[in-house]
Design a protein around this motif. Structure first.
Motif, PDB file in Angstrom:
ATOM      1  N   HIS A   1     -42.157  -5.457 -13.588  1.00  0.00           N
ATOM      2  CA  HIS A   1     -41.006  -4.777 -12.977  1.00  0.00           C
ATOM      3  C   HIS A   1     -41.054  -3.362 -12.855  1.00  0.00           C
ATOM      4  O   HIS A   1     -40.633  -3.248 -11.771  1.00  0.00           O
ATOM      5  CB  HIS A   1     -39.668  -5.180 -14.729  1.00  0.00           C
ATOM      6  CG  HIS A   1     -38.799  -4.128 -13.875  1.00  0.00           C
ATOM      7  ND1 HIS A   1     -37.731  -4.861 -13.245  1.00  0.00           N
ATOM      8  CD2 HIS A   1     -38.456  -3.292 -14.565  1.00  0.00           C
ATOM      9  CE1 HIS A   1     -36.515  -4.453 -13.156  1.00  0.00           C
ATOM     10  NE2 HIS A   1     -36.342  -3.191 -14.249  1.00  0.00           N
ATOM     11  N   PHE A   2     -42.121  -2.360 -13.581  1.00  0.00           N
ATOM     12  CA  PHE A   2     -42.458  -1.379 -13.299  1.00  0.00           C
ATOM     13  C   PHE A   2     -42.994  -0.574 -11.848  1.00  0.00           C
ATOM     14  O   PHE A   2     -42.535  -0.104 -10.784  1.00  0.00           O
ATOM     15  CB  PHE A   2     -42.478  -0.403 -14.541  1.00  0.00           C
ATOM     16  CG  PHE A   2     -41.428  -0.067 -15.451  1.00  0.00           C
ATOM     17  CD1 PHE A   2     -40.974   0.843 -15.141  1.00  0.00           C
ATOM     18  CD2 PHE A   2     -41.262  -1.366 -16.038  1.00  0.00           C
ATOM     19  CE1 PHE A   2     -39.466   1.543 -15.720  1.00  0.00           C
ATOM     20  CE2 PHE A   2     -40.032  -0.739 -16.660  1.00  0.00           C
ATOM     21  CZ  PHE A   2     -39.213   0.611 -16.523  1.00  0.00           C
ATOM     22  N   ILE A   3     -43.410  -2.114 -12.191  1.00  0.00           N
ATOM     23  CA  ILE A   3     -44.019  -2.126 -10.289  1.00  0.00           C
ATOM     24  C   ILE A   3     -43.819  -2.048  -9.069  1.00  0.00           C
ATOM     25  O   ILE A   3     -43.771  -1.169  -8.331  1.00  0.00           O
ATOM     26  CB  ILE A   3     -45.782  -2.999 -10.438  1.00  0.00           C
ATOM     27  CG1 ILE A   3     -46.452  -2.502 -11.320  1.00  0.00           C
ATOM     28  CG2 ILE A   3     -45.876  -3.312  -8.690  1.00  0.00           C
ATOM     29  CD1 ILE A   3     -47.990  -4.054 -11.753  1.00  0.00           C
ATOM     30  N   VAL A   4     -42.942  -3.057  -8.968  1.00  0.00           N
ATOM     31  CA  VAL A   4     -41.883  -3.311  -8.071  1.00  0.00           C
ATOM     32  C   VAL A   4     -40.684  -2.573  -8.033  1.00  0.00           C
ATOM     33  O   VAL A   4     -40.263  -2.254  -6.995  1.00  0.00           O
ATOM     34  CB  VAL A   4     -41.174  -5.039  -8.751  1.00  0.00           C
ATOM     35  CG1 VAL A   4     -40.410  -6.002  -7.218  1.00  0.00           C
ATOM     36  CG2 VAL A   4     -42.454  -5.969  -8.063  1.00  0.00           C
ATOM     37  N   HIS A   5     -39.672  -2.211  -9.067  1.00  0.00           N
ATOM     38  CA  HIS A   5     -38.668  -2.006  -9.038  1.00  0.00           C
ATOM     39  C   HIS A   5     -38.734  -0.050  -9.242  1.00  0.00           C
ATOM     40  O   HIS A   5     -37.515   0.730  -8.647  1.00  0.00           O
ATOM     41  CB  HIS A   5     -37.438  -2.629 -10.583  1.00  0.00           C
ATOM     42  CG  HIS A   5     -37.831  -3.650  -9.579  1.00  0.00           C
ATOM     43  ND1 HIS A   5     -36.449  -4.203  -8.278  1.00  0.00           N
ATOM     44  CD2 HIS A   5     -37.759  -4.907 -10.493  1.00  0.00           C
ATOM     45  CE1 HIS A   5     -36.872  -5.601  -9.055  1.00  0.00           C
ATOM     46  NE2 HIS A   5     -37.360  -6.589  -9.600  1.00  0.00           N
ATOM     47  N   HIS A   6     -39.829  -0.172  -9.749  1.00  0.00           N
ATOM     48  CA  HIS A   6     -39.894   1.874  -9.669  1.00  0.00           C
ATOM     49  C   HIS A   6     -41.146   2.237  -9.996  1.00  0.00           C
ATOM     50  O   HIS A   6     -41.585   2.787 -11.546  1.00  0.00           O
ATOM     51  CB  HIS A   6     -39.003   1.782 -11.959  1.00  0.00           C
ATOM     52  CG  HIS A   6     -37.904   1.123 -11.909  1.00  0.00           C
ATOM     53  ND1 HIS A   6     -36.690   1.729 -11.643  1.00  0.00           N
ATOM     54  CD2 HIS A   6     -37.969   0.130 -12.921  1.00  0.00           C
ATOM     55  CE1 HIS A   6     -35.899   0.379 -11.806  1.00  0.00           C
ATOM     56  NE2 HIS A   6     -36.107  -0.001 -12.807  1.00  0.00           N
ATOM     57  N   PRO A   7     -41.312   2.508  -8.907  1.00  0.00           N
ATOM     58  CA  PRO A   7     -43.005   2.469  -8.725  1.00  0.00           C
ATOM     59  C   PRO A   7     -43.548   4.062  -9.535  1.00  0.00           C
ATOM     60  O   PRO A   7     -44.407   4.166  -9.707  1.00  0.00           O
ATOM     61  CB  PRO A   7     -43.288   2.286  -7.695  1.00  0.00           C
ATOM     62  CG  PRO A   7     -42.165   2.253  -6.775  1.00  0.00           C
ATOM     63  CD  PRO A   7     -41.033   1.805  -7.929  1.00  0.00           C
ATOM     64  N   GLY A   8     -42.149   4.675  -9.096  1.00  0.00           N
ATOM     65  CA  GLY A   8     -42.180   6.210  -8.780  1.00  0.00           C
ATOM     66  C   GLY A   8     -41.951   6.435 -10.550  1.00  0.00           C
ATOM     67  O   GLY A   8     -41.757   8.136 -10.759  1.00  0.00           O
ATOM     68  N   ALA A   9     -41.272   5.779 -11.454  1.00  0.00           N
ATOM     69  CA  ALA A   9     -40.513   6.304 -12.570  1.00  0.00           C
ATOM     70  C   ALA A   9     -42.648   6.905 -13.989  1.00  0.00           C
ATOM     71  O   ALA A   9     -43.477   6.125 -13.635  1.00  0.00           O
ATOM     72  CB  ALA A   9     -40.114   5.201 -13.472  1.00  0.00           C
ATOM     73  N   SER A  10     -42.038   8.152 -14.416  1.00  0.00           N
ATOM     74  CA  SER A  10     -42.963   8.357 -15.272  1.00  0.00           C
ATOM     75  C   SER A  10     -42.489   8.009 -16.801  1.00  0.00           C
ATOM     76  O   SER A  10     -41.421   8.074 -16.900  1.00  0.00           O
ATOM     77  CB  SER A  10     -42.302   9.480 -15.418  1.00  0.00           C
ATOM     78  OG  SER A  10     -43.781  10.390 -16.168  1.00  0.00           O
ATOM     79  N   LEU A  11     -42.658   6.823 -17.263  1.00  0.00           N
ATOM     80  CA  LEU A  11     -42.928   6.945 -18.615  1.00  0.00           C
ATOM     81  C   LEU A  11     -43.864   6.864 -19.802  1.00  0.00           C
ATOM     82  O   LEU A  11     -45.373   7.017 -19.729  1.00  0.00           O
ATOM     83  CB  LEU A  11     -43.145   4.825 -18.646  1.00  0.00           C
ATOM     84  CG  LEU A  11     -42.604   4.003 -18.239  1.00  0.00           C
ATOM     85  CD1 LEU A  11     -42.422   2.872 -18.306  1.00  0.00           C
ATOM     86  CD2 LEU A  11     -40.637   4.736 -18.444  1.00  0.00           C
ATOM     87  N   GLN A  12     -43.591   7.949 -20.164  1.00  0.00           N
ATOM     88  CA  GLN A  12     -44.654   9.233 -21.462  1.00  0.00           C
ATOM     89  C   GLN A  12     -44.856   7.519 -23.125  1.00  0.00           C
ATOM     90  O   GLN A  12     -44.285   6.290 -22.930  1.00  0.00           O
ATOM     91  CB  GLN A  12     -44.176  10.039 -22.107  1.00  0.00           C
ATOM     92  CG  GLN A  12     -42.698  10.727 -21.213  1.00  0.00           C
ATOM     93  CD  GLN A  12     -43.980  12.258 -20.845  1.00  0.00           C
ATOM     94  OE1 GLN A  12     -44.948  12.461 -21.466  1.00  0.00           O
ATOM     95  NE2 GLN A  12     -43.564  12.310 -19.240  1.00  0.00           N
ATOM     96  N   ILE A  13     -46.039   8.493 -23.470  1.00  0.00           N
ATOM     97  CA  ILE A  13     -46.152   7.285 -24.238  1.00  0.00           C
ATOM     98  C   ILE A  13     -45.129   7.404 -25.792  1.00  0.00           C
ATOM     99  O   ILE A  13     -44.224   8.328 -26.062  1.00  0.00           O
ATOM    100  CB  ILE A  13     -47.338   7.778 -25.190  1.00  0.00           C
ATOM    101  CG1 ILE A  13     -49.223   7.826 -24.293  1.00  0.00           C
ATOM    102  CG2 ILE A  13     -47.770   6.469 -26.629  1.00  0.00           C
ATOM    103  CD1 ILE A  13     -50.251   8.070 -24.876  1.00  0.00           C
ATOM    104  N   GLY A  14     -44.542   6.433 -25.869  1.00  0.00           N
ATOM    105  CA  GLY A  14     -43.205   5.898 -26.597  1.00  0.00           C
ATOM    106  C   GLY A  14     -42.245   5.826 -26.328  1.00  0.00           C
ATOM    107  O   GLY A  14     -41.036   5.825 -26.876  1.00  0.00           O
TER     108      GLY A  14
END
Length: 108
Positions: free
Chosen positions: A61-74
Motif C-alpha cells: 500500500h505504501f509503495i504504491v500509494h504513498h512512496p514518499g511518506a516518512s514513517l518513523q518507528i512506532g
C-alpha cells in the motif's frame, strides 16, 4: 467497533480479534484477524509499511500509494485501527473476517 487508540489504550492488548486498518490519507481499508494481541499484529503492519515490504498488504500500500511518506518507528499516524469483533475460536474468527471482507470490500 472499538477504536484501538482510544483513551483506554488497553484494547490494543486484546487477542482473538477481527480488526480493520484504515489509511487516513487515502481511506484504503484492510481487514484482518489475529489470535495474538492487536498491538503485536499492528506493530508488524507498521514495520511492513515503514520498510515497504513487498507482498505484504501495508508494505505494498505504501509503495504504491504513498512512496514518499516518512514513517518513523512506532508511528501509526497514517492509519486508524479498530476492533470489529472479538472471537477466541479460530474458525469462527476466520469466518467473521471473511464476512467483514465480503461486506466492506477493502482496497488494501
Amino acid at each position: 467497533i472499538s477504536s484501538v487508540w482510544g483513551a483506554a489504550g488497553s484494547k490494543c492488548l486484546e487477542a482473538g480479534v477481527v480488526y480493520s486498518v484504515r489509511c487516513r490519507e487515502c481511506k484504503g481499508l484492510y481487514i484482518g484477524e489475529s489470535a495474538r494481541s492487536l498491538a503485536t499484529r499492528t506493530r508488524e503492519h507498521n514495520n511492513d509499511a515503514r520498510n515497504r515490504v513487498r507482498g505484504m498488504p501495508w508494505g505494498e500500500h505504501f509503495i504504491v500509494h504513498h512512496p514518499g511518506a516518512s514513517l518513523q518507528i512506532g508511528q501509526l499516524a497514517f492509519v486508524q485501527v479498530d476492533i470489529m469483533a472479538r472471537e477466541r475460536d479460530r474458525a469462527r474468527r476466520r469466518v467473521r473476517e471473511a464476512l467483514e471482507i465480503r461486506d466492506k470490500t477493502p482496497g488494501v
